[in-house]
Structure formats: structure tokens, C-alpha cells
Design an enzyme around this catalytic site. Structure first.
Site, PDB file in Angstrom:
ATOM      1  N   TYR A  14       0.811  -1.222   0.000  1.00 23.66           N
ATOM      2  CA  TYR A  14       0.000   0.000   0.000  1.00 23.66           C
ATOM      3  C   TYR A  14       0.845   1.271   0.000  1.00 23.66           C
ATOM      4  O   TYR A  14       0.306   2.368  -0.110  1.00 23.66           O
ATOM      5  CB  TYR A  14      -0.910   0.036   1.231  1.00 23.66           C
ATOM      6  CG  TYR A  14      -1.876  -1.115   1.300  1.00 23.66           C
ATOM      7  CD1 TYR A  14      -2.934  -1.203   0.408  1.00 23.66           C
ATOM      8  CD2 TYR A  14      -1.731  -2.120   2.248  1.00 23.66           C
ATOM      9  CE1 TYR A  14      -3.827  -2.256   0.462  1.00 23.66           C
ATOM     10  CE2 TYR A  14      -2.619  -3.177   2.314  1.00 23.66           C
ATOM     11  CZ  TYR A  14      -3.659  -3.242   1.419  1.00 23.66           C
ATOM     12  OH  TYR A  14      -4.538  -4.288   1.473  1.00 23.66           O
ATOM     13  N   HIS A  19      -4.523   6.088  -1.324  1.00 23.12           N
ATOM     14  CA  HIS A  19      -5.085   6.054   0.029  1.00 23.12           C
ATOM     15  C   HIS A  19      -4.025   6.353   1.089  1.00 23.12           C
ATOM     16  O   HIS A  19      -4.369   6.660   2.227  1.00 23.12           O
ATOM     17  CB  HIS A  19      -5.709   4.675   0.277  1.00 23.12           C
ATOM     18  CG  HIS A  19      -7.063   4.698   0.903  1.00 23.12           C
ATOM     19  ND1 HIS A  19      -7.896   5.795   0.939  1.00 23.12           N
ATOM     20  CD2 HIS A  19      -7.748   3.713   1.539  1.00 23.12           C
ATOM     21  CE1 HIS A  19      -9.024   5.488   1.559  1.00 23.12           C
ATOM     22  NE2 HIS A  19      -8.951   4.235   1.939  1.00 23.12           N
ATOM     23  N   ASN A 112     -13.857   6.456   5.213  1.00 24.61           N
ATOM     24  CA  ASN A 112     -13.996   5.538   6.342  1.00 24.61           C
ATOM     25  C   ASN A 112     -12.981   5.770   7.456  1.00 24.61           C
ATOM     26  O   ASN A 112     -13.288   5.554   8.629  1.00 24.61           O
ATOM     27  CB  ASN A 112     -13.953   4.089   5.865  1.00 24.61           C
ATOM     28  CG  ASN A 112     -15.199   3.721   5.091  1.00 24.61           C
ATOM     29  OD1 ASN A 112     -16.284   4.225   5.374  1.00 24.61           O
ATOM     30  ND2 ASN A 112     -15.059   2.865   4.097  1.00 24.61           N
TER      31      ASN A 112
END
Length: 186
Positions: A14, A19, A112
Site C-alpha cells: 500500500y 489512500h 472511512n
């Protein structure tokens, strides 16, 4: 003392994704000040910098994005940092790549990680820096935000990361509202 939390997901896969732009901003600050990252007992990585005599605790939650509040709230309590001295840095689909927006309060806007923080700190009234990553033209948002920035967007996102880090350094000595007014006009 201030708490600066960059949101993202832990792990190599990631590392350079849209993100994880929040992680990239706090990594930039740690790099500028040559301070190491240490594993925290609150399920995150922390680094401490001093800017103009003001101590800033940088944090990268290791909880994965959707549970970021599980790391932030205990750190606030441990260091006795009031909510007005917290800044959350995160990706925003509604801003073009390379744009940043500072705000003092607001909803999660469908993010979120922000939902988790709002749930754990029990207020929406905290400082934040939104870093634009744009929306996908088509396809699912989840695949888009978990994808890397293409080469053509890298100069813009690098500039946004640096500008966000500059804003945080300014915040060490300047009220957030003034920093917000300065950087939202650029």
C-alpha cells in the site's frame, strides 16, 4: 504539543497508493527533521519533531484505514493532547490531484478513516488537511484508491505532499485558522 496523524494502510503493497497520501505527508516531515519512526503501544508508528520550539507527535496508524480512530484516541489520551491540537491528513477524492484543503471541522465525507476517528473522538470539530487524489473516471473507487499514482500525476502529488508538510510546520507557530487561510488560497 500537537498530534499530526497521517492516514493510510500499513504494508509494502500500500506504500505508494492514493489512500496512503496521509502517510506520505508525515513521512515527509519525519524525513525533513531526520527523526526515526518507532512502534507505539497504541498500534501505530510515531515520530517526534520539534518545529520552532513546538513538539509535534507524528503518527501513522497501523490499524488499517477503516479503524484509524482506534490508534488516534489512545494517543491523544496518553499525551493529553486536546482535540484542537490534532491535525488529520488524508486523501480526498473530491479534490483534483495536487490540491490541498485545510478545514477546522466537517463530516467524514464518506471517508472511512475519518468516520472511525469521528466515532472515537466523539466530535467532527478537529483540524484536517485533505490532499486531492481525484475520482476515477470509471470503475470502483476501492481499486482506484488502492492503486499507485501514475507517472503523469507524480509531480502534482509530490508538490501537494510538500505543501501539506509546509502547512503543518507553519501550524507549529501559527493558529490553524491563519494557516488554513494562507494555504487554501494557493
Amino acid at each position: 504539543m500537537k498530534l499530526i496523524a497521517g492516514l493510510g494502510n500499513p504494508g509494502k503493497k500500500y506504500e505508494r497508493t492514493r489512500h496512503n497520501v496521509g502517510f506520505m505527508v508525515v513521512d515527509e516531515l519525519s524525513f525533513r527533521h531526520q527523526t526515526p519512526w518507532k512502534k507505539s503501544k497504541f498500534n501505530g508508528m510515531t515520530s517526534e519533531i520539534i518545529v520552532g520550539g513546538e513538539k509535534m507527535i507524528l503518527v501513522k496508524p497501523l490499524t488499517f484505514m477503516n479503524a484509524s480512530g482506534e490508534c488516534i484516541r489512545p494517543l491523544m489520551d496518553y499525551y493529553n493532547i486536546p482535540i484542537e491540537d490534532v491535525v488529520i491528513v488524508y486523501d480526498d477524492l473530491d479534490l483534483p490531484v495536487g490540491k490541498i484543503r485545510l478545514r477546522q471541522k466537517g463530516s467524514a465525507g464518506g471517508h472511512n478513516g475519518m468516520k472511525s476517528i469521528i466515532q472515537h473522538v466523539k466530535t467532527q470539530e478537529f483540524n484536517r488537511i485533505r490532499v486531492g487524489v481525484s475520482r476515477p473516471l470509471k470503475g470502483e473507487v476501492i481499486h482506484y484508491v488502492l492503486g499507485d499514482f501514475p507517472k503523469a500525476e507524480q509531480p502534482d502529488i509530490i508538490a501537494a505532499i510538500q505543501k501539506s508538510a509546509d502547512a503543518i510546520e507553519d501550524y507549529a507557530q501559527t493558529p490553524f485558522i491563519e494557516v488554513m487561510n494562507k494555504y487554501n488560497q494557493k
